[in-house]
Design an enzyme around this catalytic site. Structure first.
Site, PDB file in Angstrom:
ATOM      1  N   HIS A  12       0.839  -1.209   0.000  1.00 37.92           N
ATOM      2  CA  HIS A  12       0.000   0.000   0.000  1.00 37.92           C
ATOM      3  C   HIS A  12       0.875   1.261   0.000  1.00 37.92           C
ATOM      4  CE1 HIS A  12      -3.577   2.433   1.231  1.00 37.92           C
ATOM      5  NE2 HIS A  12      -2.619   3.210   1.687  1.00 37.92           N
ATOM      6  N   GLU A  13       1.773   1.330   0.968  1.00 37.03           N
ATOM      7  CA  GLU A  13       2.620   2.522   1.072  1.00 37.03           C
ATOM      8  C   GLU A  13       3.538   2.640  -0.136  1.00 37.03           C
ATOM      9  OE1 GLU A  13       1.608   4.514   3.101  1.00 37.03           O
ATOM     10  OE2 GLU A  13       0.523   3.184   4.458  1.00 37.03           O
ATOM     11  N   HIS A  34       1.860   4.499  -2.902  1.00 38.22           N
ATOM     12  CA  HIS A  34       2.001   5.952  -2.743  1.00 38.22           C
ATOM     13  C   HIS A  34       3.394   6.393  -3.206  1.00 38.22           C
ATOM     14  CE1 HIS A  34      -1.722   6.784  -0.699  1.00 38.22           C
ATOM     15  NE2 HIS A  34      -1.444   6.049   0.364  1.00 38.22           N
TER      16      HIS A  34
HETATM   17 ZN   LIG Z   1      -2.802   5.315   1.909  1.00 37.10          ZN
END
Ligand SMILES: [Zn+2]
Length: 704
Positions: free
Chosen positions: A496-497, A500
């Site tokens: 997830h990170e 980003h």
């Molecule tokens: Zn997030």
């Protein structure tokens, strides 16, 4: 999650406080202060080794002074205002404030010593005052408005977006109001900031106001050893014998999920279901007043209600679009949730439950049902995910799909010995410096996030300044005997990170304010949540998920179980998220004066979505901190919105192959490289070929 960039923090500051502070005389000798010097480090990375906490305050003072001079220069320019001399100049103004804040506020999250916290308390009012002075500068706003009125039609692409956002930011902060209105706007903003603070404090005080203290271990039958150890530690911290539980989520969940004693579960549930509702820490009056203040701010700025104000620069655009999504998902999720509950009731009965399945039985029996359906525990999976292998896997996925290469950057200084830095290349082009910070520290806040020490942008000389991206986690550390072994949920968090981070590292945008993750709040989680999808793809797992002792690959049966587990109680979880989304939208679209009985209003929203017996004393609004103390007002729907986007976008990868380079290239071109420089809907359409649809999400969750 993603940390709110400091520029947004500025806008929040404006909304929060108007405190006045006298700047102390600046004792800084710029030459001595590494924060103010030219950095002769590789790619101008921060010289962390020479930065000390006492450097920050004088650096902020000097940086704000320089920023004020930049602003004055733009405002007092005698040339006719234009895009370059006003809007672009504003994006570049205050470069030192950007640099110092970029370091300070990030370190405050991951190395928050008392000294840093003290400094934060002193510099935040200074920054608030600076940002107020920018947004409420009438002459400056006149120039911005002039450019907006004369050049908006002519401009295209990133230029148009920067102009629109800059103009909107001024409007949203009250720049276009008359002097009398500005006064009111400020008063309400200050009141609102105090009210949300008070809401949060009450919610926290209510959470700490009740404790369950047990010395008889037998009553805690069913709780796993690690939960007992946590409760025993909590007791120890409070200097009592035995086990202690409070009303914080992990503590409540431990009892509700594992305690065999039904009366104990009921007691815990009834204490946790109406925090800060009535009693000493009652939040009802705060809610009413918060809603009134928000409505007044929205109306002052020309919007019919707070939702219209909050949504105008998001991807959803208006409440009609939000309700459309919520309604579509409700239609598919509610029948599924009812079915799931029916099956759970039957299961509970077989397990010996007498009478009706109640709310305090849900977590307990659904955990048991899940374990029966899927024979896969967290502990079984961990040995396949040693951290070093997971890093290699995540890097090689990015290498395969996005042509990125990661090289350890031993010459780049880091802010803590636990942190590792990498140079990230795409072919021969340096794309970013990436910092990875994996394990807990007492000075680190919990959770996981991506942030930047520096955004990507093109400087005044046409030089492409590459971003400094940082990922901060709190993963299980290694012990004397075993390396750091990640749980499957930690692997997913990493992905997830990293999603980003891709958004940041691949950014190719001229202006910092709209580069990388500076995109609308209901769009920014698309790259991160999309990246999570690979967590259950065999083609990804097979590249790195080997048992740390035997070298055996992760069994195929485990992988298919992981995929199936995603669908367990999917209808129920969806309905639960939807009810919060509806509640949030109701509060921010209905006239505030009509909302008098908080509990009755909540029940009215929840009742049609309820799949379990109603508990008459329940009220969750009074502890709904996301919308009354956090940044999610008229934004809770965003969780589901982002899921719709990522599931729909991932379906393209599924069609073309999850390792398909051509699809990945199109994704970079349409979305990852664009930051917030184009309209979010247009970016999505360019990749997907049409507007987003809920079909892929429903299919993935087994709801259709
Ligand atoms: Zn997030």
């Amino acid at each position: 999650m993603r940390k709110i960039p400091f520029l947004f923090l500025f806008f929040l500051f404006v909304m929060q406080t108007n405190a006045q502070i006298k700047l102390k005389a600046v004792p800084a000798k710029p030459d001595d202060n590494p924060l103010l010097r030219q950095w002769d480090t590789p790619y101008q990375t921060p010289p962390f080794r020479s930065i000390r906490p006492e450097h920050y305050e004088p650096a902020f003072q000097a940086a704000i002074k320089a920023a004020q001079a930049d602003i004055a220069f733009i405002r007092d320019n005698s040339d006719t205002p234009n895009f370059q001399n006003t809007i672009v100049a504003l994006d570049r103004a205050g470069a030192l404030v950007t640099r110092v804040s970029g370091l300070f506020f990030n370190l405050l999250e991951c190395d928050a010593t008392p000294q840093m916290q003290d400094i934060a308390a002193r510099v935040q009012p200074m920054l608030t005052e600076y940002s107020n002075s920018v947004f409420l500068d009438t002459l400056l706003f006149q120039r911005v408005k002039y450019v907006y009125e004369h050049e908006f039609e002519r401009l295209t692409g990133a230029d148009k977006m920067l102009l629109k956002n800059t103009y909107d930011d001024f409007l949203d902060n009250g720049a276009n109001l008359s002097n009398d209105q500005k006064k009111v706007f400020n008063e309400i903003s200050v009141e609102l900031s105090n009210l949300t603070l008070s809401f949060g404090q009450n919610a926290l005080a209510a959470t700490n106001s009740w404790q369950l203290h047990l010395t008889d271990k037998k009553r805690l039958k069913g709780l796993p050893d690690n939960e007992l150890a946590i409760a025993a530690q909590r007791a120890k911290d409070h200097h009592v014998e035995g086990y202690l539980f409070d009303l914080s989520h992990p503590s409540v969940n431990a009892i509700l999920t594992y305690a065999d004693d039904r009366a104990l579960r009921k007691e815990m549930y009834l204490h946790s279901c109406n925090k800060a509702f009535g009693g000493e820490f009652d939040n009802c009056a705060n809610i009413s007043r918060i809603l009134t203040c928000r409505e007044r701010i929205a109306q002052l700025l020309g919007y019919p209600n707070y939702a219209a104000y909050a949504l105008h620069n998001r991807m959803a655009g208006n409440s009609g679009q939000v309700y459309d999504l919520l309604n579509q998902l409700r239609e598919a999720s509610l029948p599924a949730a009812q079915k799931e509950l029916q099956s759970l009731r039957e299961f509970a009965k077989q397990e010996g439950l007498k009478g009706e399945l109640q709310r305090w039985d849900f977590a307990y029996y659904s955990e048991k049902q899940k374990n029966k359906l899927y024979n896969l525990s967290t502990e079984q999976l961990k040995p396949y995910f040693p951290l070093d292998n997971v890093i290699k896997g995540v890097f090689s996925l990015a290498e395969h799909l996005y042509d990125l290469r990661f090289e350890p950057a031993a010459d780049v200084e880091v802010y803590h010995p636990d942190v590792t830095a990498y140079y990230v290349y795409r072919q021969d082009r340096l794309m970013a410096v990436l910092y990875l910070d994996f394990h807990p520290r007492s000075t680190k806040r919990s959770g996981a996030w991506m942030t930047n020490f520096r955004e990507q942008y093109i400087d005044a000389n046409g030089h492409d300044v590459r971003p400094l991206v940082s990922l901060v986690m709190n993963f299980t550390p290694s012990t004397g005997k075993t390396p750091s072994l990640l749980s499957f949920s930690e692997v997913t968090t990493f992905l997830h990170e990293f999603g980003h981070a891709l958004n940041g590292m691949l950014s190719d945008v001229p202006y910092a304010a709209i580069s990388g993750t500076n995109s609308p709040r209901d769009f920014v989680e698309l790259p991160s949540q999309l990246n999570e999808n690979w967590a259950t793809e065999p083609e990804f797992l097979n590249t790195f998920a080997f048992h740390y002792k035997t070298g055996e690959p992760l069994p195929e049966a485990y992988i298919s179980q992981l995929k199936e587990m995603r669908r367990f109680m999917a209808g129920y979880s969806s309905v639960r998220q939807l009810s919060f989304g509806y509640l949030d939208m109701m509060y921010h679209t209905k006239p505030a004066q009509e909302i008098t009985d908080i509990q009755a209003r909540e029940l009215e929203i929840f009742k049609p979505l309820d799949v379990m017996p109603t508990v008459p004393q329940a009220c969750m609004s009074t502890s709904f901190s996301h919308i009354f103390a956090g940044g999610y007002a008229a934004g809770y729907y965003g969780y589901k919105w982002a899921e719709m986007l990522e599931a729909d976008a991932f379906s393209v990868f599924q069609q073309n192959g999850v390792m398909d380079r051509e699809t990945a290239d199109r994704y970079v071109d349409a979305i990852l490289s664009k930051g917030g420089s184009e309209d979010a809907m247009e970016m999505f359409i360019r990749f997907r070929g049409r507007k987003p649809s809920v079909e892929a999400l429903l299919k993935r969750d087994g709801l259709k």
